[in-house]
Design an enzyme around this catalytic site. Sequence first.
Site, PDB file in Angstrom:
ATOM      1  N   CYS A  60      35.727  37.106  66.351  1.00 20.95           N
ATOM      2  CA  CYS A  60      34.623  37.059  64.983  1.00 20.95           C
ATOM      3  C   CYS A  60      33.806  36.686  64.622  1.00 20.95           C
ATOM      4  O   CYS A  60      33.583  35.677  65.126  1.00 20.95           O
ATOM      5  CB  CYS A  60      35.883  36.502  64.198  1.00 20.95           C
ATOM      6  SG  CYS A  60      37.677  37.714  63.514  1.00 20.95           S
ATOM      7  N   CYS A  63      33.384  33.028  63.060  1.00 28.65           N
ATOM      8  CA  CYS A  63      35.031  31.836  62.757  1.00 28.65           C
ATOM      9  C   CYS A  63      34.672  31.353  63.783  1.00 28.65           C
ATOM     10  O   CYS A  63      34.006  31.376  65.681  1.00 28.65           O
ATOM     11  CB  CYS A  63      36.282  33.040  62.906  1.00 28.65           C
ATOM     12  SG  CYS A  63      37.673  31.448  62.568  1.00 28.65           S
ATOM     13  N   CYS A 100      48.073  27.720  50.091  1.00 26.61           N
ATOM     14  CA  CYS A 100      47.487  28.562  51.272  1.00 26.61           C
ATOM     15  C   CYS A 100      48.280  28.062  52.113  1.00 26.61           C
ATOM     16  O   CYS A 100      47.253  27.019  52.585  1.00 26.61           O
ATOM     17  CB  CYS A 100      46.361  29.235  50.854  1.00 26.61           C
ATOM     18  SG  CYS A 100      46.305  30.110  49.060  1.00 26.61           S
ATOM     19  N   CYS A 191      45.949  39.261  49.489  1.00 29.92           N
ATOM     20  CA  CYS A 191      45.601  39.089  48.711  1.00 29.92           C
ATOM     21  C   CYS A 191      43.944  38.990  50.230  1.00 29.92           C
ATOM     22  O   CYS A 191      44.007  38.827  51.608  1.00 29.92           O
ATOM     23  CB  CYS A 191      45.309  37.181  49.433  1.00 29.92           C
ATOM     24  SG  CYS A 191      44.000  36.155  49.225  1.00 29.92           S
ATOM     25  N   ARG A 263      38.278  35.957  43.699  1.00 29.82           N
ATOM     26  CA  ARG A 263      38.124  34.657  44.259  1.00 29.82           C
ATOM     27  C   ARG A 263      36.240  34.277  44.658  1.00 29.82           C
ATOM     28  O   ARG A 263      36.228  35.011  45.831  1.00 29.82           O
ATOM     29  CB  ARG A 263      39.095  33.974  45.062  1.00 29.82           C
ATOM     30  CG  ARG A 263      38.496  32.832  45.864  1.00 29.82           C
ATOM     31  CD  ARG A 263      39.787  32.202  45.936  1.00 29.82           C
ATOM     32  NE  ARG A 263      41.177  31.940  45.982  1.00 29.82           N
ATOM     33  CZ  ARG A 263      43.444  32.641  46.877  1.00 29.82           C
ATOM     34  NH1 ARG A 263      43.108  33.156  48.070  1.00 29.82           N
ATOM     35  NH2 ARG A 263      43.712  32.859  45.814  1.00 29.82           N
TER      36      ARG A 263
END
Length: 341
Positions: A60, A63, A100, A191, A263
């Site tokens: 990614c 990341c 989380c 989510c 969010r």
Amino acid sequence: MSSNSIRHDWQREEITALFDIPFNALLAQAHAVHAQYHDPNAVQVSTLLSIKTGGCPEDCAYCPQAQRYQTGVQAEKLMSTEAVLAQARAARAAGASRFCMGAAWRNPKDRDVEKVAEMITAVRALGMETCATLGMLSAEQAHTLKSAGLDYYNHNIDTAPEHYEQIISTRTIDDRLQTLEHVRDAGMKTCCGGIVGLGETREQRAGLLQALANLPEHPDSVPINQLVQVPGTPLHGTEPLDPFEFVRTIAVARLLMPASMVRLSAGREQMNEGIQALCFFAGANSIFYGDKLLTTGNPQAAADRALFKRLDLHPLEIQEVSETVHASILQPHETCERALA
């Protein structure tokens, strides 16, 4: 917009037309929808803990946990249940209602899922909502997490389908969608959101929101992340997204997915208080709370409490209903005394 107008058949041109609405008119429209479906002065407060950091085999481009990039993030082992539980207690004491747990895996091994399941059961016993993001799951792994009491599973689709291969090559968007299907089939809430500021066009931002809004079920939580540029990652040096374009994205997400929690996630540390206030007005009603999101910074809890007070916002609290943890809004004075004191 009424409850029976929730749609899963949005066309791209409809969404780009929403982006093109004059800024103030767009925010007014989004706020009206937000107030219809939610308390506009209530914000869900979540805490995110990295229970297994670094060493991820994926590529990614955003990341810092990818092992192929030189970002200074060191690979760490999975935390113990006792250590995770201590962090959850501290988060609850600070006012968080959802905890989380994130792990840098492409797809966890079954033995890893069993260990995380122990953590989920222990955290949920504290009376907190539980959420996990562990990478791609098999159907059996999703059922294991559900049996442990996991309320939500986070699995973002990251960007528009046509932009996906420019950001990630080690998995496909169909891989992501398959995991979301496993999560829904297991009976967990989803989510699912994405990242903006990846060098995408407005058309591609519309494509991200279209993919989310046209899922078989709207995600219960929709995290909208703004790219946090980390040296050593391929996207470091990307042209930053205009802050008002980010606010527009929040507003359009609210219009497309009116009943979902939207969010403010990664990148909030780079936003001034005025931009955050506009996001709350436009329909954002969930934040991550604490000093760090996995490996990147986040506004400190004290600053968030002060901002809530200045904006007359109060956090959601949770209560047990029929063996499932749900968000429940208390009276503002009760919530502020208990969670913002």
